[in-house]
Design an enzyme around this catalytic site. Structure first.
Site, PDB file in Angstrom:
ATOM      1  N   CYS A 170      -8.193  16.236  25.250  1.00 49.17           N
ATOM      2  CA  CYS A 170      -8.436  15.629  23.948  1.00 49.17           C
ATOM      3  C   CYS A 170      -8.043  16.489  22.727  1.00 49.17           C
ATOM      4  O   CYS A 170      -8.653  17.513  22.456  1.00 49.17           O
ATOM      5  CB  CYS A 170      -9.949  15.394  23.945  1.00 49.17           C
ATOM      6  SG  CYS A 170     -10.522  14.235  22.792  1.00 49.17           S
ATOM      7  N   CYS A 201     -14.398  20.881  21.595  1.00 47.77           N
ATOM      8  CA  CYS A 201     -13.315  19.879  21.651  1.00 47.77           C
ATOM      9  C   CYS A 201     -12.322  20.068  20.501  1.00 47.77           C
ATOM     10  O   CYS A 201     -12.722  20.276  19.353  1.00 47.77           O
ATOM     11  CB  CYS A 201     -13.922  18.483  21.603  1.00 47.77           C
ATOM     12  SG  CYS A 201     -12.708  17.159  21.516  1.00 47.77           S
ATOM     13  N   CYS A 221      -4.715   7.147  29.023  1.00 44.14           N
ATOM     14  CA  CYS A 221      -5.825   7.613  28.207  1.00 44.14           C
ATOM     15  C   CYS A 221      -5.398   7.443  26.745  1.00 44.14           C
ATOM     16  O   CYS A 221      -4.345   7.948  26.341  1.00 44.14           O
ATOM     17  CB  CYS A 221      -6.093   9.079  28.538  1.00 44.14           C
ATOM     18  SG  CYS A 221      -7.320   9.830  27.474  1.00 44.14           S
ATOM     19  N   CYS A 234     -11.882  13.094  14.797  1.00 41.66           N
ATOM     20  CA  CYS A 234     -13.170  12.655  15.339  1.00 41.66           C
ATOM     21  C   CYS A 234     -14.287  13.266  14.506  1.00 41.66           C
ATOM     22  O   CYS A 234     -14.187  14.402  14.055  1.00 41.66           O
ATOM     23  CB  CYS A 234     -13.307  13.092  16.796  1.00 41.66           C
ATOM     24  SG  CYS A 234     -14.817  12.487  17.585  1.00 41.66           S
ATOM     25  N   GLU A 246      -2.798  11.193  20.044  1.00 42.74           N
ATOM     26  CA  GLU A 246      -2.222  11.478  21.352  1.00 42.74           C
ATOM     27  C   GLU A 246      -2.589  10.397  22.346  1.00 42.74           C
ATOM     28  O   GLU A 246      -3.650   9.796  22.239  1.00 42.74           O
ATOM     29  CB  GLU A 246      -2.808  12.793  21.870  1.00 42.74           C
ATOM     30  CG  GLU A 246      -2.577  13.929  20.918  1.00 42.74           C
ATOM     31  CD  GLU A 246      -3.300  15.188  21.350  1.00 42.74           C
ATOM     32  OE1 GLU A 246      -3.783  15.240  22.499  1.00 42.74           O
ATOM     33  OE2 GLU A 246      -3.375  16.099  20.543  1.00 42.74           O
ATOM     34  N   CYS A 278     -18.203  17.830  18.601  1.00 46.77           N
ATOM     35  CA  CYS A 278     -18.508  18.571  19.834  1.00 46.77           C
ATOM     36  C   CYS A 278     -17.813  19.931  19.739  1.00 46.77           C
ATOM     37  O   CYS A 278     -16.606  20.001  19.480  1.00 46.77           O
ATOM     38  CB  CYS A 278     -18.015  17.807  21.063  1.00 46.77           C
ATOM     39  SG  CYS A 278     -18.728  16.153  21.182  1.00 46.77           S
TER      40      CYS A 278
HETATM   41  N1  SAH Z   1     -15.695  10.650  21.894  1.00 51.40           N
HETATM   42  C1  SAH Z   1     -15.660  10.151  23.232  1.00 51.40           C
HETATM   43  C2  SAH Z   1     -14.272  10.018  23.824  1.00 51.40           C
HETATM   44  C3  SAH Z   1     -13.263  11.095  23.579  1.00 51.40           C
HETATM   45  S1  SAH Z   1     -13.502  12.636  24.383  1.00 51.40           S
HETATM   46  C4  SAH Z   1     -16.573  10.968  24.116  1.00 51.40           C
HETATM   47  O1  SAH Z   1     -17.219  11.881  23.627  1.00 51.40           O
HETATM   48  O2  SAH Z   1     -16.698  10.650  25.293  1.00 51.40           O
HETATM   49  C5  SAH Z   1     -13.284  12.304  26.087  1.00 51.40           C
HETATM   50  C6  SAH Z   1     -13.964  13.325  26.998  1.00 51.40           C
HETATM   51  O3  SAH Z   1     -13.239  14.566  26.997  1.00 51.40           O
HETATM   52  C7  SAH Z   1     -15.385  13.672  26.561  1.00 51.40           C
HETATM   53  O4  SAH Z   1     -16.220  13.726  27.706  1.00 51.40           O
HETATM   54  C8  SAH Z   1     -15.188  15.053  25.948  1.00 51.40           C
HETATM   55  O5  SAH Z   1     -16.366  15.758  25.880  1.00 51.40           O
HETATM   56  C9  SAH Z   1     -14.152  15.644  26.882  1.00 51.40           C
HETATM   57  N2  SAH Z   1     -13.440  16.823  26.381  1.00 51.40           N
HETATM   58  C10 SAH Z   1     -13.085  17.104  25.114  1.00 51.40           C
HETATM   59  N3  SAH Z   1     -12.436  18.290  25.055  1.00 51.40           N
HETATM   60  C11 SAH Z   1     -12.372  18.760  26.326  1.00 51.40           C
HETATM   61  C12 SAH Z   1     -11.825  19.939  26.918  1.00 51.40           C
HETATM   62  N4  SAH Z   1     -11.211  20.841  26.185  1.00 51.40           N
HETATM   63  N5  SAH Z   1     -11.957  20.103  28.253  1.00 51.40           N
HETATM   64  C13 SAH Z   1     -12.556  19.157  29.021  1.00 51.40           C
HETATM   65  N6  SAH Z   1     -13.084  18.019  28.521  1.00 51.40           N
HETATM   66  C14 SAH Z   1     -12.999  17.820  27.187  1.00 51.40           C
END
Ligand code: SAH
Length: 349
Positions: free
Chosen positions: A332, A116, A102, A109, A89, A113
């Site tokens: 994300c 996510c 973005c 990934c 995406e 996390c």
């Molecule tokens: N792996 C990298 C970049 C991709 S995620 C990282 O961890 O920074 C980009 C950002 O979006 C990260 O801060 C992640 O924790 C956040 N993110 C992921 N899913 C999310 C969600 N559902 N709501 C808000 N932020 C989210």
């Protein structure tokens, strides 16, 4: 077929082999990076013979737009299907004069996390430099001719610091004057916090802006929501972040996604203020964007206000951000997940 967006010498070599003058390469780059050509045939100042020949050896696009959504707030999102069926995406956000994109760095990934959508099925593969550039150019082409991209955040699917070898050549094209011409300080790499890679980036003299996704003020909580933290620990991340700041003089950003009843309590705000105080950083607090099927939620506005009040009283620079593109699953990995469920697309082996 060679991907023309892969930053290597293949176009120059090919022009030489086919006995076309080297300056044709500059013309082709201009068409590509100014977002005006969707095909070689559009490149009207190239001789027809060159256009025909290049068409049979090179391709501009390796992906297909599987979905294109536009949010009420103007945010646009593309779901791209790659040549091998992998899906990623990328998003275009419009705010006053800013045109921010973005982009993704991997298919899926590996960081896991828990909140996510991108990491739910693990990682399939790294994106190539050409695939990373392709996202930029596809999004540039959504804008009218007189508008240019102004900012890039590598905050889409994947962990960019796990794919630095392909990401950096792509970002070099983004910042090059004869590429997209976006200055390095307007390009942000967001990472879960991989200290070795942060050090490597610092020692490469990177001028890119770095954002670290912290999401918790202590290791116990961070281990739960960002599982890779168990092998790393917040101290090492902060140490490498300080090193990056020393070497690059770029102020770091720490990201903190507020998850209802998990990391949003007053004690967390106090701990966070203590952890980051006396550091020249920016703390970005973002309310969680709920993901279907996951048990996490956005905190109430009362809880967010309390959290905010504590941090505003502290000495750190803090910014509470609004979510964008909620109605189009802009967080994300959300769109890929949803369409995957709807269309039952088979994963590749
Ligand atoms: N792996 C990298 C970049 C991709 S995620 C990282 O961890 O920074 C980009 C950002 O979006 C990260 O801060 C992640 O924790 C956040 N993110 C992921 N899913 C999310 C969600 N559902 N709501 C808000 N932020 C989210």
């Amino acid at each position: 077929m060679t991907h023309i967006l892969n930053p290597d010498n293949s176009l120059n070599n090919w022009l030489k082999e086919q006995q076309f003058p080297a300056f044709r390469s500059k013309q082709i780059r201009r068409w590509l990076y100014q977002g005006r050509a969707g095909s070689f045939d559009d490149m009207s100042d190239l001789p027809k013979k060159l256009r025909d020949q290049i068409e049979s050896d090179f391709t501009i696009w390796t992906s297909r737009v599987a979905e294109h959504q536009t949010s009420k707030d103007g945010t646009e999102k593309l779901l791209l299907e790659l040549a091998d069926g992998g899906r990623i995406e990328c998003v275009l956000l419009k705010e006053e004069n800013r045109r921010t994109i973005c982009i993704s760095s991997q298919v899926g990934c590996a960081m896991g996390c828990v909140f996510c959508a991108s990491g739910l099925d693990g990682v399939d593969r790294n994106l190539t430099s050409g695939e990373i550039i392709e996202q930029m150019l596809r999004l540039q082409r959504l804008l009218p001719e007189e508008e240019r991209l102004s900012h890039i955040v590598v905050m889409g699917m994947g962990e960019p610091l796990a794919n630095l070898d392909r990401l950096l050549p792509a970002l070099d094209q983004a910042s090059a004057k004869d590429g997209l011409g976006i200055s390095a300080r307007r390009i942000t790499i967001s990472t879960v916090g991989l200290p070795k890679a942060i050090k490597r980036l610092a020692d490469l003299n990177s001028r890119y802006h770095l954002a670290v996704s912290l999401h918790a003020p202590n290791d116990q909580l961070r281990n739960e929501i960002v599982p890779v933290n168990s092998n790393i620990g917040i101290d090492k991340i902060i140490e490498s972040a300080d090193h990056y700041f020393d070497v690059s003089s770029r102020r770091l950003t720490f990201e903190y996604v507020l998850l209802g009843d998990i990391n949003d309590q007053p004690e967390h705000a106090h701990q966070l203020a203590k952890l980051l105080k006396s550091r020249n950083v920016l703390l970005n607090v973002i309310p969680y964007n709920p993901v279907a099927g996951l048990p996490y939620r956005t905190p109430s506005s009362k809880t967010i206000s309390k959290f905010r009040a504590i941090l505003l009283k502290s000495s750190i620079n803090v910014q509470f951000r609004q979510r964008k593109g909620d109605d189009i699953d802009a967080a994300c990995g959300q769109l890929r997940r949803k369409t995957g469920e709807l269309h039952e697309i088979q994963p590749l082996n």
